[in-house]
Design a protein around this motif. Structure first.
Motif, PDB file in Angstrom:
ATOM      1  N   MET A 133      21.353  10.800 -10.491  1.00  0.00           N
ATOM      2  CA  MET A 133      20.267  10.018 -11.077  1.00  0.00           C
ATOM      3  C   MET A 133      19.886   9.033 -10.311  1.00  0.00           C
ATOM      4  SD  MET A 133      18.413  10.450 -13.586  1.00  0.00           S
ATOM      5  CE  MET A 133      17.075   9.355 -14.576  1.00  0.00           C
ATOM      6  N   LEU A 134      18.627   8.888 -10.133  1.00  0.00           N
ATOM      7  CA  LEU A 134      17.978   7.949  -8.828  1.00  0.00           C
ATOM      8  C   LEU A 134      17.767   6.623  -9.771  1.00  0.00           C
ATOM      9  CD1 LEU A 134      15.132   9.805  -6.827  1.00  0.00           C
ATOM     10  CD2 LEU A 134      17.586   8.947  -6.194  1.00  0.00           C
ATOM     11  N   TYR A 164      15.842   3.792  -9.783  1.00  0.00           N
ATOM     12  CA  TYR A 164      14.231   3.408  -9.161  1.00  0.00           C
ATOM     13  C   TYR A 164      14.465   2.050  -8.493  1.00  0.00           C
ATOM     14  CZ  TYR A 164       9.633   2.008  -8.901  1.00  0.00           C
ATOM     15  OH  TYR A 164       8.205   1.487  -8.517  1.00  0.00           O
ATOM     16  N   GLU A 219      16.481   2.089  -5.271  1.00  0.00           N
ATOM     17  CA  GLU A 219      15.663   2.837  -4.296  1.00  0.00           C
ATOM     18  C   GLU A 219      14.796   2.053  -3.617  1.00  0.00           C
ATOM     19  OE1 GLU A 219      18.343   5.726  -3.986  1.00  0.00           O
ATOM     20  OE2 GLU A 219      16.895   5.736  -2.732  1.00  0.00           O
ATOM     21  N   LEU A 220      13.889   1.251  -4.537  1.00  0.00           N
ATOM     22  CA  LEU A 220      12.940   0.483  -4.060  1.00  0.00           C
ATOM     23  C   LEU A 220      13.409  -0.464  -3.212  1.00  0.00           C
ATOM     24  CD1 LEU A 220       9.961   0.552  -4.651  1.00  0.00           C
ATOM     25  CD2 LEU A 220      10.089  -1.018  -6.289  1.00  0.00           C
ATOM     26  N   LYS A 242      15.356  -0.080  -0.796  1.00  0.00           N
ATOM     27  CA  LYS A 242      15.584   0.420   0.525  1.00  0.00           C
ATOM     28  C   LYS A 242      14.356   0.326   1.187  1.00  0.00           C
ATOM     29  CE  LYS A 242      19.407   3.225  -1.227  1.00  0.00           C
ATOM     30  NZ  LYS A 242      19.753   4.565  -1.555  1.00  0.00           N
ATOM     31  N   PHE A 243      13.268   0.366   0.716  1.00  0.00           N
ATOM     32  CA  PHE A 243      11.977   0.398   1.475  1.00  0.00           C
ATOM     33  C   PHE A 243      11.603  -0.816   1.863  1.00  0.00           C
ATOM     34  CE2 PHE A 243      10.293   4.696   0.791  1.00  0.00           C
ATOM     35  CZ  PHE A 243      10.978   4.916  -0.354  1.00  0.00           C
ATOM     36  N   LYS A 244      11.376  -1.127   3.028  1.00  0.00           N
ATOM     37  CA  LYS A 244      11.219  -2.503   3.787  1.00  0.00           C
ATOM     38  C   LYS A 244       9.887  -2.152   4.263  1.00  0.00           C
ATOM     39  CE  LYS A 244      15.298  -3.821   3.378  1.00  0.00           C
ATOM     40  NZ  LYS A 244      15.691  -4.617   2.338  1.00  0.00           N
ATOM     41  N   PRO A 245       9.032  -3.591   4.503  1.00  0.00           N
ATOM     42  CA  PRO A 245       7.604  -3.489   5.050  1.00  0.00           C
ATOM     43  C   PRO A 245       7.628  -3.094   6.238  1.00  0.00           C
ATOM     44  CG  PRO A 245       8.402  -5.676   3.815  1.00  0.00           C
ATOM     45  CD  PRO A 245       9.565  -4.995   3.958  1.00  0.00           C
ATOM     46  N   SER A 246       6.687  -2.374   6.523  1.00  0.00           N
ATOM     47  CA  SER A 246       6.477  -1.903   7.887  1.00  0.00           C
ATOM     48  C   SER A 246       5.756  -2.596   8.906  1.00  0.00           C
ATOM     49  CB  SER A 246       5.859  -0.453   8.013  1.00  0.00           C
ATOM     50  OG  SER A 246       5.542   0.180   9.331  1.00  0.00           O
ATOM     51  N   LEU A 247       5.962  -2.670  10.188  1.00  0.00           N
ATOM     52  CA  LEU A 247       5.403  -3.412  11.224  1.00  0.00           C
ATOM     53  C   LEU A 247       4.093  -3.342  11.570  1.00  0.00           C
ATOM     54  CD1 LEU A 247       6.677  -5.743  12.896  1.00  0.00           C
ATOM     55  CD2 LEU A 247       6.719  -4.111  14.695  1.00  0.00           C
ATOM     56  N   GLU A 248       3.401  -4.266  11.485  1.00  0.00           N
ATOM     57  CA  GLU A 248       1.837  -4.199  11.608  1.00  0.00           C
ATOM     58  C   GLU A 248       1.572  -4.386  13.067  1.00  0.00           C
ATOM     59  OE1 GLU A 248      -0.319  -6.618   8.890  1.00  0.00           O
ATOM     60  OE2 GLU A 248       0.735  -5.987   7.083  1.00  0.00           O
ATOM     61  N   ALA A 278       7.467  -9.230  17.334  1.00  0.00           N
ATOM     62  CA  ALA A 278       8.755  -8.339  17.071  1.00  0.00           C
ATOM     63  C   ALA A 278       9.236  -7.962  18.548  1.00  0.00           C
ATOM     64  CB  ALA A 278       8.059  -6.890  16.636  1.00  0.00           C
ATOM     65  N   ASN A 333       2.498  -1.851   2.870  1.00  0.00           N
ATOM     66  CA  ASN A 333       3.105  -3.110   2.426  1.00  0.00           C
ATOM     67  C   ASN A 333       2.687  -3.857   1.289  1.00  0.00           C
ATOM     68  OD1 ASN A 333       4.462  -2.976   4.835  1.00  0.00           O
ATOM     69  ND2 ASN A 333       2.809  -4.190   6.008  1.00  0.00           N
ATOM     70  N   LEU A 348       4.316  -2.278  -1.849  1.00  0.00           N
ATOM     71  CA  LEU A 348       5.601  -2.629  -1.963  1.00  0.00           C
ATOM     72  C   LEU A 348       5.592  -3.872  -3.027  1.00  0.00           C
ATOM     73  CD1 LEU A 348       7.395  -2.236   1.585  1.00  0.00           C
ATOM     74  CD2 LEU A 348       7.487  -0.737  -0.422  1.00  0.00           C
ATOM     75  N   GLU A 379      17.721  15.078  -6.219  1.00  0.00           N
ATOM     76  CA  GLU A 379      17.102  14.600  -7.546  1.00  0.00           C
ATOM     77  C   GLU A 379      16.029  15.590  -8.454  1.00  0.00           C
ATOM     78  OE1 GLU A 379      18.759  12.445  -9.190  1.00  0.00           O
ATOM     79  OE2 GLU A 379      17.480  12.338 -10.944  1.00  0.00           O
ATOM     80  N   ARG A 412      17.378  18.468  -9.612  1.00  0.00           N
ATOM     81  CA  ARG A 412      18.447  18.242 -10.833  1.00  0.00           C
ATOM     82  C   ARG A 412      17.620  18.035 -11.967  1.00  0.00           C
ATOM     83  NH1 ARG A 412      20.659  14.232 -13.617  1.00  0.00           N
ATOM     84  NH2 ARG A 412      19.491  12.633 -12.618  1.00  0.00           N
TER      85      ARG A 412
END
Lengths: 49, 505
Positions: A1-2, A4, A7-8, A10-16, A23, B106, B109, B177, B180
């Motif tokens: 079972m996820l 949410y 999991e959320l 785990k998402f990092k902002p992407s580089l612009e 960077a 972004n 998010l 998932e 499932r």
């Protein structure tokens, strides 16, 4: 079972495009050679002491 | 061995591993391997360039540019990174779109952190449309679909993500998932991996988003038969209230029209019949007139013949006056011409008086002996020659004779004529009494013969007085040439005897 929320996180902002310069400067370019050199410098320093 | 060589070998080893992974589109594994290669040797240009390429392949263009810039810093010549960077710089429009997609990602998010998943979905859809190789956007969008229960859309996003990175752990986990969740729905009786009846199915095709309309819930379960029944009832009601009256009205109008036509035909036929009837009547009248004319002509002919006969008989002096009177009575004076009528009048003036006397005397003799038939015949001739003969006594006795022989109608007619011609006379009184008796006999039931005869006797007694009148008449006729004198004398005795006999009866 996820999970949410978990999991959320785990998402990092992407580089612009505007952040590329910063960077590049912040990129850690250390490699094994640098690590061995540090080890050797510490060992040498400890020997002299 | 020199440590530097070992480090180089390790770096190359992991580069090779990364290259293999990159070749099978295992970008996640390639990134790990290439990072490790660079950890051993940061100046492994090939590894760094490949790392940048891998980043570019999964949509992380900025990260790719970082690696290529660093690579170019380590080696400015004979470096494929220069070509990559030049290529990126030449496509500013694409770089701008990618940058916008990253910004939307972004922003999504931030929406997700605020709980605005709907807005995040919208932005992510736009992001992936602008940057179709943006792996993280597909993964985030798939997560949002899974969270909202839109499993079909989630599957679609995960398919796209797996194309970009075949062994991505997050993608594989989401797909697991999804399986499932769909398996649990199928166990609960719902359809697995198919959009629910109330779900909205959306498909992406290029830059277009196709939305399948929500299926209608009207035709569920047994409502079909009920709807059919309602439809039939409505149809029957429409027919009954709208169509049937119109049909009946048209039929009634047609019937009325036919009735009118038949009425007109009947009227015309009746008119024809009436015209034919009138024509027939006219023909009949014409025929009657023709017959009358024919009869009149025959009568005229007969009249002239009789007149000639009478004239010859009179000239011959061989016939009695009563015989000539019979013949002369058969002459129709009106059918004669002027000279014929003059001759008729001359002969009548010469013959009728004598004939009247003869016939009257004979009639009275017959009356006295109760021969009423003979008396009536002779008196009839007398009356025809002279209706007022003997001051109406001939007419009176004619009526009496008719009554005696049972002809009440003729008696009534003659007696009425007496009253009409000779009012205020004894004859009229006698006639009135006789008429009253006839009326009573007609209205009253049959009465005994004695009473009738008694009444007759009384009447006869009254009548006895009257015969004296002729005697008076005879007295008046002192000249002696008057036949009435003889008649009066004869009348007194004989009529008195008759009356007496009548009274006794």
């Amino acid at each position: 079972m996820l999970n949410y929320e978990e999991e959320l996180k785990k998402f990092k902002p992407s580089l612009e495009v505007e952040d590329i310069e910063d960077a590049v400067y912040q990129e850690d370019l250390s490699d094994m050679s640098d690590l061995l050199k540090q080890v050797m410098d510490r060992s040498g320093a400890s020997t002299r002491s | 061995m020199d440590y530097t060589k070992k480090i180089t070998y390790h770096s190359n080893y992991w580069y090779n591993d990364g290259l293999k992974r990159a070749q099978i589109r295992d970008t996640s594994g390639a990134i790990v391997s290439l990072r490790r290669s660079l950890q051993y040797n940061r100046e492994n240009i090939a590894a760094r360039n490949l790392l940048g390429l891998v980043y570019y392949g999964r949509g992380e263009v900025a990260e790719a540019l970082v690696e290529w810039i660093i690579s170019r810093n380590f080696r400015q010549r004979d470096n494929i990174a220069n070509e990559y960077l030049r290529n990126i710089q030449n496509s500013n429009k694409e770089l701008g779109a990618v940058n916008q997609a990253v910004k939307r990602y972004n922003q999504c998010l931030a929406y997700c952190a605020q709980g605005a998943e709907d807005m995040a979905v919208i932005q992510l859809k736009r992001a992936v449309s602008m940057h179709p190789t943006f792996l993280k956007a597909y993964q985030l969008l798939a997560l949002l679909y899974l969270h909202s229960g839109q499993y079909a859309q989630a599957r679609q996003m995960l398919k796209e993500a797996r194309k970009l990175d075949t062994t991505n752990e997050m993608t594989l986990r989401y797909m697991q998932e999804l399986k499932r969740m769909q398996g649990r729905r199928s166990r609960q009786g719902g359809r697995a991996e198919e959009p629910g009846k109330n779900e909205i199915v959306e498909y992406k095709r290029g830059n277009d988003t196709l939305i399948q309309p929500r299926p209608s819930t009207v035709h569920r379960s047994g409502g079909g038969f009920f709807n059919l029944l309602i439809g039939m009832l409505m149809g029957a009601a429409i027919v009954w209230f709208l169509i049937a009256p119109a049909v009946q009205e048209s039929k009634a109008a047609q019937m009325n029209k036919e009735i009118l036509d038949y009425s007109e035909r009947i009227g015309s036929l009746e008119a024809q019949i009436s015209a034919q009837t009138r024509m027939l009547d006219s023909y009949r009248a014409t025929s009657a007139d023709t017959e009358a004319a024919a009869q009149n002509a025959a009568s005229t002919l007969d009249s002239y013949e009789n007149l000639m006969n009478v004239s010859d008989q009179y000239d011959s002096r061989g016939y009695s006056e009563d015989v000539m009177a019979d013949t002369l009575l058969n002459v129709n004076r009106d059918a004669l011409g002027g000279s014929g009528q003059a001759l008729y009048d001359e002969l009548a003036g010469n013959i009728f008086p004598y004939a009247c006397r003869i016939l009257y005397n004979a009639a009275m003799e017959s009356y006295n002996v109760a021969n009423y038939d003979a008396a009536a015949d002779n008196l009839d001739k007398v009356v025809r020659m002279d209706e007022g003969y003997e001051d109406g006594n001939a007419l009176l006795h004619l009526g009496l004779s008719c009554r005696k022989r049972g002809d009440a109608e003729a008696a009534t007619r003659h007696l009425g004529r007496v009253v009409e011609l000779f009012p205020e006379t004894e004859q009229a009184n006698t006639a009135r009494a006789e008429l009253e008796a006839i009326a009573m006999e007609t209205n009253a039931p049959a009465s005994p013969e004695g009473e009738d005869s008694g009444q007759e006797g009384e009447d006869s007694g009254q009548e006895g007085e009257n015969p004296g009148d002729p005697g008076q008449g005879g007295e008046n006729g002192e000249d002696g040439e008057n036949p009435g004198e003889n008649q009066g004398q004869n009348g007194e005795g004989e009529s008195g005897e008759n009356l007496g006999q009548g009274g006794e009866g």
